[in-house]
Design a protein around this motif. Structure first.
Motif, PDB file in Angstrom:
ATOM      1  N   THR A   1      18.825   3.512 -11.561  1.00  0.00           N
ATOM      2  CA  THR A   1      18.300   2.355 -12.301  1.00  0.00           C
ATOM      3  C   THR A   1      18.302   1.087 -11.460  1.00  0.00           C
ATOM      4  O   THR A   1      18.049   0.015 -11.983  1.00  0.00           O
ATOM      5  N   GLN A   2      18.578   1.198 -10.131  1.00  0.00           N
ATOM      6  CA  GLN A   2      18.643  -0.013  -9.323  1.00  0.00           C
ATOM      7  C   GLN A   2      17.266  -0.604  -9.048  1.00  0.00           C
ATOM      8  O   GLN A   2      17.132  -1.805  -8.859  1.00  0.00           O
ATOM      9  N   TRP A   3      16.242   0.241  -9.000  1.00  0.00           N
ATOM     10  CA  TRP A   3      14.930  -0.251  -8.589  1.00  0.00           C
ATOM     11  C   TRP A   3      14.313  -1.146  -9.660  1.00  0.00           C
ATOM     12  O   TRP A   3      14.321  -0.831 -10.847  1.00  0.00           O
ATOM     13  N   GLN A   4      13.809  -2.299  -9.244  1.00  0.00           N
ATOM     14  CA  GLN A   4      13.139  -3.227 -10.139  1.00  0.00           C
ATOM     15  C   GLN A   4      11.716  -3.450  -9.647  1.00  0.00           C
ATOM     16  O   GLN A   4      11.462  -3.522  -8.444  1.00  0.00           O
ATOM     17  N   GLU A   5      10.797  -3.557 -10.566  1.00  0.00           N
ATOM     18  CA  GLU A   5       9.410  -3.807 -10.187  1.00  0.00           C
ATOM     19  C   GLU A   5       9.305  -5.158  -9.485  1.00  0.00           C
ATOM     20  O   GLU A   5       9.798  -6.167  -9.993  1.00  0.00           O
ATOM     21  N   PRO A   6       8.658  -5.204  -8.339  1.00  0.00           N
ATOM     22  CA  PRO A   6       8.556  -6.472  -7.611  1.00  0.00           C
ATOM     23  C   PRO A   6       7.471  -7.370  -8.194  1.00  0.00           C
ATOM     24  O   PRO A   6       6.476  -6.901  -8.742  1.00  0.00           O
ATOM     25  N   ASP A   7       7.689  -8.680  -8.072  1.00  0.00           N
ATOM     26  CA  ASP A   7       6.627  -9.624  -8.376  1.00  0.00           C
ATOM     27  C   ASP A   7       5.678  -9.675  -7.188  1.00  0.00           C
ATOM     28  O   ASP A   7       6.100  -9.625  -6.030  1.00  0.00           O
ATOM     29  N   VAL A   8       4.385  -9.748  -7.476  1.00  0.00           N
ATOM     30  CA  VAL A   8       3.391  -9.781  -6.410  1.00  0.00           C
ATOM     31  C   VAL A   8       2.510 -11.006  -6.587  1.00  0.00           C
ATOM     32  O   VAL A   8       2.325 -11.511  -7.698  1.00  0.00           O
ATOM     33  N   ALA A   9       1.972 -11.500  -5.481  1.00  0.00           N
ATOM     34  CA  ALA A   9       1.140 -12.694  -5.520  1.00  0.00           C
ATOM     35  C   ALA A   9      -0.302 -12.381  -5.893  1.00  0.00           C
ATOM     36  O   ALA A   9      -1.006 -13.227  -6.449  1.00  0.00           O
ATOM     37  N   VAL A  10      -0.776 -11.173  -5.580  1.00  0.00           N
ATOM     38  CA  VAL A  10      -2.147 -10.770  -5.890  1.00  0.00           C
ATOM     39  C   VAL A  10      -2.180 -10.173  -7.294  1.00  0.00           C
ATOM     40  O   VAL A  10      -1.371  -9.294  -7.609  1.00  0.00           O
TER      41      VAL A  10
ATOM     42  N   HIS B   1       0.418   2.049 -11.127  1.00  0.00           N
ATOM     43  CA  HIS B   1       1.189   2.868 -12.075  1.00  0.00           C
ATOM     44  C   HIS B   1       1.924   3.989 -11.355  1.00  0.00           C
ATOM     45  O   HIS B   1       3.109   4.250 -11.614  1.00  0.00           O
ATOM     46  N   ASP B   2       1.235   4.670 -10.453  1.00  0.00           N
ATOM     47  CA  ASP B   2       1.853   5.781  -9.729  1.00  0.00           C
ATOM     48  C   ASP B   2       2.972   5.294  -8.819  1.00  0.00           C
ATOM     49  O   ASP B   2       3.950   6.015  -8.596  1.00  0.00           O
ATOM     50  N   TYR B   3       2.828   4.085  -8.282  1.00  0.00           N
ATOM     51  CA  TYR B   3       3.894   3.517  -7.454  1.00  0.00           C
ATOM     52  C   TYR B   3       5.158   3.301  -8.289  1.00  0.00           C
ATOM     53  O   TYR B   3       6.273   3.600  -7.842  1.00  0.00           O
ATOM     54  N   ILE B   4       4.982   2.822  -9.514  1.00  0.00           N
ATOM     55  CA  ILE B   4       6.138   2.622 -10.401  1.00  0.00           C
ATOM     56  C   ILE B   4       6.774   3.964 -10.752  1.00  0.00           C
ATOM     57  O   ILE B   4       7.999   4.129 -10.697  1.00  0.00           O
ATOM     58  N   ARG B   5       5.933   4.935 -11.123  1.00  0.00           N
ATOM     59  CA  ARG B   5       6.477   6.257 -11.442  1.00  0.00           C
ATOM     60  C   ARG B   5       7.238   6.841 -10.257  1.00  0.00           C
ATOM     61  O   ARG B   5       8.310   7.424 -10.417  1.00  0.00           O
ATOM     62  N   HIS B   6       6.658   6.693  -9.068  1.00  0.00           N
ATOM     63  CA  HIS B   6       7.281   7.233  -7.867  1.00  0.00           C
ATOM     64  C   HIS B   6       8.705   6.715  -7.706  1.00  0.00           C
ATOM     65  O   HIS B   6       9.636   7.483  -7.400  1.00  0.00           O
ATOM     66  N   ASN B   7       8.898   5.433  -7.902  1.00  0.00           N
ATOM     67  CA  ASN B   7      10.221   4.846  -7.707  1.00  0.00           C
ATOM     68  C   ASN B   7      11.169   5.136  -8.866  1.00  0.00           C
ATOM     69  O   ASN B   7      12.381   5.231  -8.662  1.00  0.00           O
ATOM     70  N   GLN B   8      10.633   5.293 -10.070  1.00  0.00           N
ATOM     71  CA  GLN B   8      11.494   5.588 -11.212  1.00  0.00           C
ATOM     72  C   GLN B   8      11.937   7.049 -11.247  1.00  0.00           C
ATOM     73  O   GLN B   8      12.825   7.400 -12.017  1.00  0.00           O
ATOM     74  N   ARG B   9      11.337   7.897 -10.413  1.00  0.00           N
ATOM     75  CA  ARG B   9      11.715   9.304 -10.381  1.00  0.00           C
ATOM     76  C   ARG B   9      12.907   9.565  -9.464  1.00  0.00           C
ATOM     77  O   ARG B   9      13.412  10.684  -9.434  1.00  0.00           O
ATOM     78  N   ARG B  10      13.356   8.572  -8.731  1.00  0.00           N
ATOM     79  CA  ARG B  10      14.499   8.753  -7.838  1.00  0.00           C
ATOM     80  C   ARG B  10      15.755   9.017  -8.660  1.00  0.00           C
ATOM     81  O   ARG B  10      16.005   8.373  -9.675  1.00  0.00           O
ATOM     82  N   THR B  11      16.562   9.980  -8.238  1.00  0.00           N
ATOM     83  CA  THR B  11      17.759  10.369  -8.984  1.00  0.00           C
ATOM     84  C   THR B  11      19.022  10.029  -8.198  1.00  0.00           C
ATOM     85  O   THR B  11      18.967   9.674  -7.021  1.00  0.00           O
ATOM     86  N   HIS B  12      20.156  10.155  -8.873  1.00  0.00           N
ATOM     87  CA  HIS B  12      21.441   9.910  -8.206  1.00  0.00           C
ATOM     88  C   HIS B  12      21.665  10.886  -7.061  1.00  0.00           C
ATOM     89  O   HIS B  12      22.339  10.554  -6.091  1.00  0.00           O
ATOM     90  N   ALA B  13      21.104  12.090  -7.178  1.00  0.00           N
ATOM     91  CA  ALA B  13      21.258  13.061  -6.090  1.00  0.00           C
ATOM     92  C   ALA B  13      20.543  12.610  -4.826  1.00  0.00           C
ATOM     93  O   ALA B  13      20.889  13.053  -3.721  1.00  0.00           O
ATOM     94  N   ASP B  14      19.550  11.724  -4.967  1.00  0.00           N
ATOM     95  CA  ASP B  14      18.818  11.217  -3.802  1.00  0.00           C
ATOM     96  C   ASP B  14      19.504  10.019  -3.160  1.00  0.00           C
ATOM     97  O   ASP B  14      19.110   9.591  -2.070  1.00  0.00           O
ATOM     98  N   ALA B  15      20.504   9.458  -3.843  1.00  0.00           N
ATOM     99  CA  ALA B  15      21.118   8.215  -3.361  1.00  0.00           C
ATOM    100  C   ALA B  15      21.814   8.406  -2.009  1.00  0.00           C
ATOM    101  O   ALA B  15      21.881   7.468  -1.204  1.00  0.00           O
ATOM    102  N   GLU B  16      22.325   9.595  -1.746  1.00  0.00           N
ATOM    103  CA  GLU B  16      23.015   9.842  -0.484  1.00  0.00           C
ATOM    104  C   GLU B  16      22.075   9.651   0.704  1.00  0.00           C
ATOM    105  O   GLU B  16      22.455   9.074   1.727  1.00  0.00           O
TER     106      GLU B  16
END
Length: 576
Positions: A436-445, A511-526
Motif C-alpha cells: 500500500t506504499q505506492w501513491q498515484e503521482p500528481d502530473v503537470a500534463v 489506468h494500466d499504469y495504476i493497475r500495474h503498481n497496485q498489483r505489487r505484493t509484499h512478496a515482491d518487496a524484497e
C-alpha cells in the motif's frame, strides 16, 4: 495523477477499506476454527454437496445411457471427455469473468443454465429422442455450465475464509464432492436400474435448486471498486501473462496437465470395467463408482495430515505412483473385491493430487487474479483429462479395456521424471497481500484514464562492484514488471556514465499504469529493497513518467494554438 482524474474516476475508499482491492476481500471476519464456523461457507458447502450428488447420479445415467445406445468404447469414454473438455475451452474466459464481475451472480447464471440443460436432457431421455451424439451434446453443455461456475466458486472460497483456513476449505470442498461421489453413483445405479436414465437426469435437475436458493439469499458485502473493470480480453491476457511469468504457477499447470493425461483413465472407462471386466450391470457400475468415491473421501481426509508431513512435490509423486498402481490393479483384477480395492486406491490418489494442485494455485495467486490462475490450471488439468480420455478410449477400442487401463498406468509412471525437471515449490508462506506504499503521482500534463501509451523510465546509479548483484536483481524485476502487465521492458546503460543505468517499460494507458503498481505484493518487496540497497549512497533514483505522442497530425489552422494542441494531444480517442 492530475486533479481532474482524481475527482472524476478515482474515488477514495472508506477508511476501513483503504489500500484494499475492493471486490476481492473476504466477505466475513476470520474464524478462529474450522471454515464451518463461517455460516455462508457452511450453507454453500452443503448446497454444493447436494448439487454434486445430483451430478454423480446424472453421470451414471449418462454413461449407462451411452452403453445402451452404442457398444463403442470410444463413445463411452467420450461421455467423460465431453464433461471436461469445456474446462479447456472456457476456463480462461470464465476466470476473467469471475475476477471482474460479482462472483455470486456468475455462479447463479451458471447454475440456472445447468438446470435448464438438465431439464432438457430429462425430457429428451423420457421421450426416447436421444442419440449418442445428442447425449454428448447435452453432457458437453452441462460441462460448459460447470466450467463457467467453477472458477467463480473456487475463487470465492478465498473471499469467504481467511488465508490460514484456505487449505482446509479447499480440502473440505474436495471432500464434499467425493462424499457425493461415494453415495451418488451407487444410488444412481439403483435409480437407473429401477426407473431408467431419465429418472437419474431428473434427480440432477432438482439438485440445482438448493444451491440457487442459497446464492439468492447470500448478501455479499458491497465495497467500492477503486478502478473500473478491465475488458474481458485484456483481463484474459493479464491472467495468462501472470501465470506465464510466475514460475510457481507455471510448474503447477504443467504438472497438472501431465498428470491429467492418464489420471482419468479409470473414471472414463468405468462403465466398461463394470460391463466387460466385472461382468455386472448398472448396480455394479454404481458400486464401482462408489468405491472410487470412498477412496476419494479418504484422500480428502488425509490431505491436511499429508500437507503437514510432506512437501507438495512429495505428495504429487506419491499420488502419481499410487494412482498408477490402482489403475493397474483395476485392469488386471480377476475378483470384484480386488477391483474395489484398486478403485479406492485410485480415488484417494486422484483427489489428493488434484486438491494439492488446487491449493498450490490458490496460495500462489494474489486475489486480483486468482480466478484466472485457477482457470488456467483447470485448462491444463482438465484439458489433459479430455485428451487422455479420448486417446485411451481409442486404445481400448482397438486393443481392449485392459490394455487401455494399463497404458494409462504406464503414462502416469512416465510423468515421474517431471518431478526433477519441474519441481513444485512450497508456497504456504508467500505473502501476496497488496503493498500500500505506492501513491498515484500528481502530473503537470492533463490526463484521461485512457491516455497512453505511458512510458516509464527509472534511473539508477550503480557502482562497479555492485553491477553483478544489480543485474541479478533486475532479472527478477523484469519478471515482476512483465507479470504485472508491463510491456517492452529493457535495461539500458549510459555509454558516457558507466554508473548510470536506466530501466524502461511501457503500459497501454494511465489506468494500466495504476493497475500495474497496485498489483505489487509484499512478496515482491524484497526485490525492491535489494535494488534500493545497491543504489549509490547519496544519489536518488529518478523516475520519469512520459506519454507517447504523434507529430505532424494536427489540423494546420490550429498548429500555433498551444491550448488546442495540448487538448488534442491528450485526447485518448484521437488517432494519428
Amino acid at each position: 495523477m492530475g486533479q481532474i482524474a482524481k475527482q472524476c474516476w478515482h474515488k477514495r475508499a472508506p477508511p476501513a477499506l483503504e489500500g484494499m482491492a475492493s471486490d476481492l476481500q473476504p466477505a466475513v471476519q476470520a474464524s478462529p476454527g474450522s471454515p464451518f464456523g463461517i455460516p455462508i461457507f457452511r450453507a454453500v458447502w452443503g448446497a454444493s454437496m447436494a448439487s454434486n450428488f445430483g451430478a454423480m447420479v446424472q453421470s451414471v445415467g449418462a454413461a449407462w445411457m451411452m452403453i445402451s445406445l452404442t457398444s463403442s468404447p470410444q463413445m463411452v469414454a467420450l461421455v467423460q471427455a465431453s464433461t471436461v473438455l469445456p474446462f479447456m475451452l472456457l476456463s480462461l474466459w470464465a476466470g476473467a469473468v469471475a475476477d471482474n464481475l460479482d462472483r455470486r451472480k456468475v455462479m447463479l447464471v451458471a447454475q440456472s443454465f445447468m438446470l435448464a440443460i438438465s431439464a432438457g436432457l430429462t425430457l429428451f431421455a423420457w421421450q426416447g429422442w436421444l442419440t449418442p451424439w445428442l447425449l454428448l451434446s447435452f453432457t458437453f453443455l452441462i460441462g460448459c455450465g460447470t466450467a463457467v461456475g467453477g472458477p467463480a466458486w473456487q475463487a470465492s472460497v478465498g473471499d469467504i475464509v481467511p488465508r490460514e483456513q484456505l487449505a482446509s476449505a479447499v480440502a473440505l470442498n474436495s471432500m464434499a464432492f467425493n462424499t457425493a461421489r461415494t453415495a451418488g453413483p451407487a444410488i444412481g445405479g439403483a435409480i437407473v436400474a429401477a426407473a431408467g436414465a431419465a429418472a437419474a437426469f431428473l434427480v440432477n435437475t432438482l439438485s440445482y435448486i438448493g444451491l440457487i436458493i442459497v446464492l439468492l439469499r447470500w448478501r455479499r458485502p458491497e465495497t467500492p471498486r477503486l478502478l473500473p473493470r478491465e475488458g474481458l480480453f485484456m483481463a484474459m491476457g493479464a491472467g495468462l501473462g501472470y501465470v506465464a511469468m510466475s514460475p510457481n504457477l507455471r510448474r503447477v499447470v504443467g504438472r497438472a496437465m501431465a498428470f491429467g493425461l492418464a489420471a482419468n483413465a479409470v473414471s472414463a472407462m468405468m462403465p466398461l470395467v463394470a460391463r466387460d471386466l466385472v461382468e455386472g450391470g448398472a448396480l455394479t457400475y454404481g458400486l464401482l463408482l462408489g468405491s472410487f468415491g470412498v477412496g476419494a473421501v479418504c484422500g480428502g481426509l488425509l490431505s491436511g495430515r499429508m500437507r503437514s508431513r510432506f512437501s507438495t512435490e512429495q505428495i504429487i509423486r506419491l499420488s502419481t505412483v499410487t494412482l498408477a498402481a490402482g489403475t493397474a490393479v483395476t485392469a488386471l483384477s480377476p475378483f470384484l473385491i480386488l477391483t474395489i480395492v484398486g478403485l479406492m486406491l485410485a480415488g484417494a490418489s486422484w483427489v489428493l493430487a488434484l486438491s494439492t494442485f488446487n491449493i498450490s494455485v490458490q496460495l500462489a495467486s494474489p486475489r486480483w487474479v486468482v480466478a484466472r490462475a485457477l482457470s488456467v490450471y483447470q485448462m491444463g488439468a482438465f484439458g489433459g483429462m479430455a485428451i487422455g480420455a479420448w486417446v485411451l478410449g481409442m486404445v481400448a477400442d482397438e486393443h481392449g479395456v485392459v490394455t487401455g487401463l494399463l497404458v494409462g498406468a504406464v503414462v502416469l509412471l512416465c510423468t515421474m521424471p517431471l518431478g526433477f525437471l519441474m519441481p513444485l515449490s512450497q508456497v504456504d508462506d508467500l505473502n501476496l497481500t497488496p503493498l500500500t506504499q505506492w501513491q498515484e503521482p500528481d502530473v503537470a500534463v492533463p490526463l484521461e484514464p485512457r491516455s497512453g501509451p505511458v512510458v516509464v523510465t527509472i534511473e539508477y546509479c550503480i557502482e562497479r562492484q555492485n553491477i553483478v548483484a544489480f543485474l541479478t536483481a533486475m532479472t527478477e524485476r523484469r519478471r515482476i514488471r512483465r507479470r504485472d502487465g508491463a510491456h517492452g521492458w529493457t535495461l539500458l546503460r549510459d555509454l558516457n556514465d558507466p554508473e548510470l543505468w536506466v530501466e524502461r517499460y511501457h503500459v497501454a494507458t494511465w489506468h494500466d499504469y495504476i493497475r500495474h503498481n497496485q498489483r505489487r505484493t509484499h512478496a515482491d518487496a524484497e526485490n525492491s529493497a535489494e535494488i534500493r540497497q545497491l543504489q549509490k549512497e547519496g544519489v536518488a533514483m529518478r523516475v520519469h513518467r512520459m506519454i507517447e505522442r504523434q507529430t505532424g497530425s494536427l489540423p494546420s489552422a490550429r498548429r500555433h494554438d498551444p491550448v488546442t494542441v495540448d487538448a488534442q494531444m491528450n485526447d485518448p480517442t484521437r488517432t494519428a
